[in-house]
Design a protein around this motif. Structure first.
Motif, PDB file in Angstrom:
ATOM      1  N   LEU A  37       0.521  -1.254   0.435  1.00 17.95           N
ATOM      2  CA  LEU A  37      -0.010  -0.056   0.239  1.00 17.95           C
ATOM      3  C   LEU A  37       0.676   1.512  -0.112  1.00 17.95           C
ATOM      4  CD1 LEU A  37      -2.578   1.408   0.185  1.00 17.95           C
ATOM      5  CD2 LEU A  37      -2.659   1.506   2.949  1.00 17.95           C
ATOM      6  N   GLU A  38       1.808   1.645   0.868  1.00 18.45           N
ATOM      7  CA  GLU A  38       2.756   2.339   0.946  1.00 18.45           C
ATOM      8  C   GLU A  38       3.433   2.796  -0.391  1.00 18.45           C
ATOM      9  OE1 GLU A  38       5.951   4.363   4.010  1.00 18.45           O
ATOM     10  OE2 GLU A  38       6.380   2.332   3.177  1.00 18.45           O
ATOM     11  N   ARG A  39       4.193   1.884  -1.412  1.00 18.58           N
ATOM     12  CA  ARG A  39       4.517   1.327  -2.288  1.00 18.58           C
ATOM     13  C   ARG A  39       3.964   2.393  -3.124  1.00 18.58           C
ATOM     14  NH1 ARG A  39       5.814  -3.638  -3.023  1.00 18.58           N
ATOM     15  NH2 ARG A  39       3.706  -3.358  -4.750  1.00 18.58           N
ATOM     16  N   ASP A  40       2.731   1.525  -2.864  1.00 19.34           N
ATOM     17  CA  ASP A  40       2.324   1.945  -4.549  1.00 19.34           C
ATOM     18  C   ASP A  40       1.372   3.892  -4.297  1.00 19.34           C
ATOM     19  OD1 ASP A  40       1.412  -0.085  -5.452  1.00 19.34           O
ATOM     20  OD2 ASP A  40      -0.478  -0.795  -4.808  1.00 19.34           O
ATOM     21  N   THR A  42       2.674   6.143  -2.893  1.00 15.81           N
ATOM     22  CA  THR A  42       3.835   6.902  -3.034  1.00 15.81           C
ATOM     23  C   THR A  42       4.014   6.755  -4.196  1.00 15.81           C
ATOM     24  OG1 THR A  42       5.091   6.032  -0.466  1.00 15.81           O
ATOM     25  CG2 THR A  42       6.525   6.839  -2.305  1.00 15.81           C
ATOM     26  N   ALA A  43       3.636   5.894  -5.073  1.00 14.65           N
ATOM     27  CA  ALA A  43       4.011   5.836  -6.522  1.00 14.65           C
ATOM     28  C   ALA A  43       2.954   6.713  -7.641  1.00 14.65           C
ATOM     29  CB  ALA A  43       4.273   4.796  -7.556  1.00 14.65           C
ATOM     30  N   LYS A  44       1.547   6.222  -6.849  1.00 11.36           N
ATOM     31  CA  LYS A  44       0.734   7.667  -6.951  1.00 11.36           C
ATOM     32  C   LYS A  44       0.984   9.287  -6.899  1.00 11.36           C
ATOM     33  CE  LYS A  44      -2.992   4.394  -7.783  1.00 11.36           C
ATOM     34  NZ  LYS A  44      -4.629   3.927  -7.260  1.00 11.36           N
ATOM     35  N   PHE A  45       1.258   9.016  -5.358  1.00  4.39           N
ATOM     36  CA  PHE A  45       1.698  10.316  -4.734  1.00  4.39           C
ATOM     37  C   PHE A  45       2.608  11.160  -5.794  1.00  4.39           C
ATOM     38  CE2 PHE A  45       3.536  13.409  -2.460  1.00  4.39           C
ATOM     39  CZ  PHE A  45       2.983  14.320  -2.120  1.00  4.39           C
ATOM     40  N   SER A  46       3.970  10.653  -6.424  1.00  2.00           N
ATOM     41  CA  SER A  46       4.860  11.633  -7.029  1.00  2.00           C
ATOM     42  C   SER A  46       4.445  11.694  -8.359  1.00  2.00           C
ATOM     43  CB  SER A  46       5.925   9.967  -7.414  1.00  2.00           C
ATOM     44  OG  SER A  46       6.968  10.748  -8.165  1.00  2.00           O
ATOM     45  N   GLY A  47       3.829  10.725  -8.949  1.00  5.76           N
ATOM     46  CA  GLY A  47       2.993  10.747 -10.506  1.00  5.76           C
ATOM     47  C   GLY A  47       2.173  11.864 -10.068  1.00  5.76           C
ATOM     48  N   LEU A  48       1.498  11.710  -9.658  1.00  4.22           N
ATOM     49  CA  LEU A  48       0.514  13.194  -9.570  1.00  4.22           C
ATOM     50  C   LEU A  48       1.497  14.453  -9.709  1.00  4.22           C
ATOM     51  CD1 LEU A  48      -2.614  11.917  -6.915  1.00  4.22           C
ATOM     52  CD2 LEU A  48      -2.354  12.017  -9.769  1.00  4.22           C
ATOM     53  N   ALA A 427      -5.753  13.483  -0.013  1.00  5.05           N
ATOM     54  CA  ALA A 427      -6.180  11.938   0.463  1.00  5.05           C
ATOM     55  C   ALA A 427      -4.926  10.600   0.333  1.00  5.05           C
ATOM     56  CB  ALA A 427      -7.324  11.764  -0.870  1.00  5.05           C
ATOM     57  N   LEU A 428      -3.881  10.846  -0.213  1.00  5.66           N
ATOM     58  CA  LEU A 428      -2.381  10.479  -0.259  1.00  5.66           C
ATOM     59  C   LEU A 428      -1.826  10.212   0.562  1.00  5.66           C
ATOM     60  CD1 LEU A 428      -1.597  10.232  -4.480  1.00  5.66           C
ATOM     61  CD2 LEU A 428      -2.629   8.119  -3.140  1.00  5.66           C
ATOM     62  N   GLN A 429      -2.125  11.848   0.432  1.00  7.81           N
ATOM     63  CA  GLN A 429      -0.901  11.979   2.357  1.00  7.81           C
ATOM     64  C   GLN A 429      -1.456  11.766   3.038  1.00  7.81           C
ATOM     65  OE1 GLN A 429      -0.998  16.204   1.792  1.00  7.81           O
ATOM     66  NE2 GLN A 429       1.307  16.508   1.127  1.00  7.81           N
ATOM     67  N   ASN A 430      -3.078  11.503   2.861  1.00 10.64           N
ATOM     68  CA  ASN A 430      -3.517  10.913   4.341  1.00 10.64           C
ATOM     69  C   ASN A 430      -3.284   9.087   4.358  1.00 10.64           C
ATOM     70  OD1 ASN A 430      -5.124  13.228   5.425  1.00 10.64           O
ATOM     71  ND2 ASN A 430      -6.755  13.551   3.617  1.00 10.64           N
ATOM     72  N   THR A 431      -3.651   8.389   3.630  1.00  8.86           N
ATOM     73  CA  THR A 431      -3.420   7.377   2.981  1.00  8.86           C
ATOM     74  C   THR A 431      -1.805   6.469   3.859  1.00  8.86           C
ATOM     75  OG1 THR A 431      -4.804   7.061   1.300  1.00  8.86           O
ATOM     76  CG2 THR A 431      -3.180   5.379   1.729  1.00  8.86           C
ATOM     77  N   LEU A 432      -0.416   7.558   3.279  1.00 10.48           N
ATOM     78  CA  LEU A 432       0.622   7.580   4.011  1.00 10.48           C
ATOM     79  C   LEU A 432       0.624   7.003   5.445  1.00 10.48           C
ATOM     80  CD1 LEU A 432       2.765   9.109   1.234  1.00 10.48           C
ATOM     81  CD2 LEU A 432       2.429   6.752   1.362  1.00 10.48           C
ATOM     82  N   SER A 433      -0.271   8.210   6.034  1.00 14.68           N
ATOM     83  CA  SER A 433      -0.005   8.766   7.553  1.00 14.68           C
ATOM     84  C   SER A 433      -1.171   7.563   7.947  1.00 14.68           C
ATOM     85  CB  SER A 433      -0.970   9.822   7.852  1.00 14.68           C
ATOM     86  OG  SER A 433      -0.506  11.453   7.682  1.00 14.68           O
TER      87      SER A 433
END
Length: 490
Positions: A37-40, A42-48, A427-433
């Motif tokens: 979950l963290e890898r996916d 983080t990849a989406k966060f960077s991609g966005l 939303a992705l930041q919340n997921t990482l948290s």
């Protein structure tokens, strides 16, 4: 918590490794899930982030081109830029002109009477230096009475009025040391003259009024070897003289503004005597700034292609190995925001709008879409449109209904504060948290499980040790009863 333990004393079991295996078996699925979950995420966060940056660059190109003032600019071109250069603003009218440059504007410069040296006292009093209609009174005291001191006093007093002084000395001694005065005011009537009133000594040695330049056609007197220390004019202040379409003009500056409305000429040098004798002229062309508009169109196309390249790399699926190999998917494969954005932009680029002279599509302007989704410019087609339909081009591209305004409307929701991409990023930041929080919970649960297992295994080991001791005692007691024959005594 580090796993601790030892080999069971009573049971002989490897309690440490048993507990470790049980703890790992319990934590491994959840750990793998969180890592994935963290890898996916983080990849989406960077991609966005890359996606948003690419859109922002494209937006900048849109905004630069979506400016009606760009189409109001005019270019001015001189056929001989060593004679004069030109620039035009939006008020200039297109046209062609013939220019002649007879002479440049000059400033005044003169050399005062030569003296024996720069350090001997000249005198005290007041030195009055006039430039055109302005006079500057300079008080000369005893500390300033040498030629060097007078020079310094002039430079201090004249620094705000463009007046300066230097000393030039003749190494042979024939010409002596002399003050050379310069002014930065060009134009007729701005010649330097010097007068004085002496308190001590003879400041009057420095007095000088140049001859009337109009009587000698602004030509300074030649150097007189018979009187090498005589004051003389080095250059007269004079206007620039030129002609535009045969109309004679003069300017106190070599920057000639509004001789042609909206056009500024910068004179660099006079034409040669031969050219002037032959009445040769230099062409000046004023036209729409088509090159500037074409340059902005190219930047727009480059920015679009760069953006589509970024989107392509973020949505690419790469095959790995043979048929059984699992393909590698980029960070935003199948992303709904990317699909929606790309579809909206392509629709706008391919949409038509009303036009009276053939400009309804980007392709009419010479910008076409390639098979890979990028844009390509047909230079010949674009040059023809810029030549024949320049006035219509502004309405086609800019304004509320122009294609660029429509593109801005499609891109803004993705990059503005609180927009689509910012909301998704949060939303992705919340997921990482939440991943960090779940890891902490897992660690606490596994630590608790580990402690519990060690407690249970150690209790079991102690019980086994106790039972083993009891067994040994009973065996010894029974072997000592009467009539019991111990096997080891047979």
């Amino acid at each position: 918590m580090a796993i601790q333990g030892f080999t069971g004393v009573g049971s002989g079991l490897d309690i440490n490794n048993i507990v470790k295996a049980m703890v790992n078996a319990e934590s491994a699925p959840k750990t793998a899930q969180l890592n994935r979950l963290e890898r996916d995420t983080t990849a989406k966060f960077s991609g966005l982030g890359q996606f948003r940056s690419a859109i922002s660059d494209f937006q900048s190109a849109i905004k630069d081109l979506n400016d009606p003032a760009l189409f109001e600019k005019r270019s001015a071109t001189s056929a001989k830029q060593d004679i004069f250069t030109a620039k035009a603003d939006g008020t200039a009218t297109a046209g062609n002109f013939s220019v002649q440059v007879f002479n440049l504007a000059q400033t005044s410069k003169l050399s005062l009477q030569g003296l024996d040296n720069a350090t001997d006292p000249v005198g005290t009093g007041t030195l009055t230096i006039s430039v055109g209609g302005e006079a500057l009174d300079i008080s000369i005291g005893e500390n300033d009475s040498s030629l060097a001191g007078i020079r310094d006093a002039i430079n201090a007093a004249g620094k705000n009025s463009g007046l300066s002084a230097t000393i030039v000395s003749d190494p042979s001694g024939a010409g002596g040391a002399r003050l050379v005065l310069s002014s930065d005011k060009a134009g007729n009537g701005n010649d330097i003259s010097v007068s004085s009133s002496s308190t001590t000594g003879n400041l009057g040695q420095l007095d000088f009024t140049p001859p009337d330049p109009t009587l000698i056609d602004y030509e300074p007197a030649a150097y007189d070897p018979a009187n090498p220390r005589a004051a003389r004019v080095i250059s007269y202040a004079r206007d620039a003289n030129l002609a535009i379409d045969g109309i004679p003009l003069s300017s106190a500056s070599n920057t000639v503004e509004d001789a042609i409305a909206g056009v500024t000429l910068t004179l660099k040098s006079a034409q040669s005597a031969e050219d002037l004798q032959n009445a040769s002229t230099i062409s000046l062309g004023v036209a729409e700034d088509r090159a500037g508009v074409k340059g902005s169109l190219k930047k727009f196309v480059d920015a679009y292609n760069k953006m589509m390249g970024t989107i392509g790399s973020l949505t690419k699926v790469t095959s790995v190995g043979g048929d059984d190999g699992e393909p590698l998917a980029a960070a935003l494969v199948g992303d709904a925001s990317v699909r929606s954005f790309s579809s909206a932009i392509r629709n706008e680029l391919g949409s038509t709008q009303g036009g009276t002279n053939g400009l309804r599509l980007l392709a009419d302007l010479g910008i076409s879409t390639q098979r890979d989704g990028t844009l390509k410019i047909d230079d010949q087609r674009m040059d023809t449109v810029l030549e024949e339909n320049f006035e219509e081009l502004s309405g086609f591209l800019t304004g509320d209904s122009g294609i660029l305004s429509r593109l801005e409307a499609k891109t803004d929701p993705y990059t503005q504060g609180g927009g689509i991409l910012e909301s998704r990023t949060k939303a992705l930041q919340n997921t990482l948290s939440s991943v960090d929080g779940q890891r902490e919970q897992l660690t606490r649960r596994i630590d608790k499980l580990e402690a519990q297992l060690f407690s249970q295994f150690n209790a079991m080991d102690a019980l086994v040790a106790q039972l083993s001791g009891t067994s040994d005692y009973l065996s010894g007691a029974l072997s000592n009863l009467p009539g019991v024959v111990r096997q080891d005594r047979r």
